[in-house]
Design a protein around this motif. Sequence first.
Motif, PDB file in Angstrom:
ATOM      1  N   ALA A 124      -9.231   2.711   6.228  1.00  0.00           N
ATOM      2  CA  ALA A 124      -8.961   4.051   6.755  1.00  0.00           C
ATOM      3  C   ALA A 124      -7.900   4.756   5.926  1.00  0.00           C
ATOM      4  O   ALA A 124      -8.030   5.949   5.600  1.00  0.00           O
ATOM      5  CB  ALA A 124      -8.524   3.956   8.223  1.00  0.00           C
ATOM      6  N   GLU A 125      -6.841   4.037   5.550  1.00  0.00           N
ATOM      7  CA  GLU A 125      -5.782   4.646   4.751  1.00  0.00           C
ATOM      8  C   GLU A 125      -6.285   5.016   3.358  1.00  0.00           C
ATOM      9  O   GLU A 125      -5.911   6.058   2.808  1.00  0.00           O
ATOM     10  CB  GLU A 125      -4.591   3.689   4.656  1.00  0.00           C
ATOM     11  CG  GLU A 125      -3.852   3.521   5.965  1.00  0.00           C
ATOM     12  CD  GLU A 125      -2.693   2.538   5.873  1.00  0.00           C
ATOM     13  OE1 GLU A 125      -1.975   2.396   6.854  1.00  0.00           O
ATOM     14  OE2 GLU A 125      -2.527   1.919   4.809  1.00  0.00           O
ATOM     15  N   LEU A 126      -7.151   4.181   2.791  1.00  0.00           N
ATOM     16  CA  LEU A 126      -7.699   4.497   1.472  1.00  0.00           C
ATOM     17  C   LEU A 126      -8.611   5.724   1.539  1.00  0.00           C
ATOM     18  O   LEU A 126      -8.568   6.578   0.651  1.00  0.00           O
ATOM     19  CB  LEU A 126      -8.485   3.289   0.933  1.00  0.00           C
ATOM     20  CG  LEU A 126      -9.105   3.470  -0.459  1.00  0.00           C
ATOM     21  CD1 LEU A 126      -8.024   3.800  -1.481  1.00  0.00           C
ATOM     22  CD2 LEU A 126      -9.862   2.222  -0.876  1.00  0.00           C
ATOM     23  N   ALA A 127      -9.412   5.840   2.598  1.00  0.00           N
ATOM     24  CA  ALA A 127     -10.279   7.005   2.750  1.00  0.00           C
ATOM     25  C   ALA A 127      -9.453   8.277   2.911  1.00  0.00           C
ATOM     26  O   ALA A 127      -9.773   9.322   2.330  1.00  0.00           O
ATOM     27  CB  ALA A 127     -11.203   6.817   3.964  1.00  0.00           C
ATOM     28  N   LEU A 183       0.831  -1.202   0.000  1.00  0.00           N
ATOM     29  CA  LEU A 183       0.000   0.000   0.000  1.00  0.00           C
ATOM     30  C   LEU A 183       0.868   1.255   0.000  1.00  0.00           C
ATOM     31  O   LEU A 183       0.594   2.216  -0.708  1.00  0.00           O
ATOM     32  CB  LEU A 183      -0.920  -0.019   1.225  1.00  0.00           C
ATOM     33  CG  LEU A 183      -1.862   1.174   1.384  1.00  0.00           C
ATOM     34  CD1 LEU A 183      -2.805   1.275   0.195  1.00  0.00           C
ATOM     35  CD2 LEU A 183      -2.651   1.057   2.666  1.00  0.00           C
ATOM     36  N   ARG A 184       1.956   1.236   0.787  1.00  0.00           N
ATOM     37  CA  ARG A 184       2.851   2.401   0.814  1.00  0.00           C
ATOM     38  C   ARG A 184       3.520   2.614  -0.536  1.00  0.00           C
ATOM     39  O   ARG A 184       3.704   3.759  -0.977  1.00  0.00           O
ATOM     40  CB  ARG A 184       3.909   2.207   1.898  1.00  0.00           C
ATOM     41  CG  ARG A 184       3.351   2.367   3.318  1.00  0.00           C
ATOM     42  CD  ARG A 184       4.401   2.083   4.368  1.00  0.00           C
ATOM     43  NE  ARG A 184       3.845   2.259   5.713  1.00  0.00           N
ATOM     44  CZ  ARG A 184       4.475   1.908   6.822  1.00  0.00           C
ATOM     45  NH1 ARG A 184       5.680   1.363   6.753  1.00  0.00           N
ATOM     46  NH2 ARG A 184       3.908   2.099   7.995  1.00  0.00           N
ATOM     47  N   GLN A 185       3.877   1.531  -1.214  1.00  0.00           N
ATOM     48  CA  GLN A 185       4.478   1.668  -2.548  1.00  0.00           C
ATOM     49  C   GLN A 185       3.497   2.315  -3.523  1.00  0.00           C
ATOM     50  O   GLN A 185       3.877   3.161  -4.335  1.00  0.00           O
ATOM     51  CB  GLN A 185       4.912   0.297  -3.062  1.00  0.00           C
ATOM     52  CG  GLN A 185       6.099  -0.285  -2.299  1.00  0.00           C
ATOM     53  CD  GLN A 185       6.423  -1.709  -2.744  1.00  0.00           C
ATOM     54  OE1 GLN A 185       5.638  -2.331  -3.456  1.00  0.00           O
ATOM     55  NE2 GLN A 185       7.579  -2.213  -2.319  1.00  0.00           N
ATOM     56  N   GLU A 186       2.220   1.898  -3.442  1.00  0.00           N
ATOM     57  CA  GLU A 186       1.211   2.485  -4.333  1.00  0.00           C
ATOM     58  C   GLU A 186       1.006   3.970  -3.994  1.00  0.00           C
ATOM     59  O   GLU A 186       0.804   4.798  -4.890  1.00  0.00           O
ATOM     60  CB  GLU A 186      -0.112   1.733  -4.201  1.00  0.00           C
ATOM     61  CG  GLU A 186      -0.067   0.276  -4.654  1.00  0.00           C
ATOM     62  CD  GLU A 186       0.271   0.131  -6.131  1.00  0.00           C
ATOM     63  OE1 GLU A 186       0.834  -0.901  -6.514  1.00  0.00           O
ATOM     64  OE2 GLU A 186      -0.011   1.059  -6.901  1.00  0.00           O
ATOM     65  N   LEU A 187       1.065   4.318  -2.699  1.00  0.00           N
ATOM     66  CA  LEU A 187       0.920   5.723  -2.293  1.00  0.00           C
ATOM     67  C   LEU A 187       2.118   6.542  -2.787  1.00  0.00           C
ATOM     68  O   LEU A 187       1.962   7.693  -3.206  1.00  0.00           O
ATOM     69  CB  LEU A 187       0.792   5.818  -0.774  1.00  0.00           C
ATOM     70  CG  LEU A 187      -0.487   5.248  -0.177  1.00  0.00           C
ATOM     71  CD1 LEU A 187      -0.460   5.335   1.330  1.00  0.00           C
ATOM     72  CD2 LEU A 187      -1.715   5.967  -0.722  1.00  0.00           C
TER      73      LEU A 187
END
Length: 199
Positions: A144-147, A18-22
């Motif tokens: 939560a991170e996606l929101a 997820l951090r890589q995608e962010l």
Amino acid sequence: MLSPSPVNDVTQLAILHLRQELDRLEEILVADSPRVPLSGRVLVNEQMIFAQLDHLRHQLPAMVLEAEQVLQRREEILRHAQTQAQQIVLSAEQQAARILDQHLLTQQAQQEAQRLRGQVQQECAALRQNTVAELHHLRQQTEAELAQLRQQTEAERQRLIQGAETYANQVLTLLEQVLGENLQRVQQGRQKLQQRHSQ
């Protein structure tokens, strides 16, 4: 003693992905976006941002599915361990019944077997509950991170749109001033021509 949970490894991998995608989304917003002259701002390619968000949405179900598969494998291991434990207990009960003639020793062996069965069942229930709790926590954290990412992206988009409009307004104002000055010079030139013809 319980072994380390494989769900923890899956959780760490999911968070890392997820951090890589962010980070990729940040590159699109900052590094890959052209800058607006004289403003210190950047123009954002909405298609690239929404494509990255769609990619992230497609990746999240895969992460959750992988965690659920780990949970399912763990359940199978637990069932196998519980079956083996029950077989061991049953074997111990049968052996105790054959070896021990006295009723008191037989009763003690049965009580010990029941205690072992209860202990195994409690450990299995606790392990299952911990695994479900970890999976639920992973889902909540990912949502939560996606929101938060959606909110930050929308705020950045609005800020960039407002900056672009402000810049366009400044350019048009400057152009209006320049055109007004040129129009004034043209009018003065025409007046001078008219004065010469009237002399």
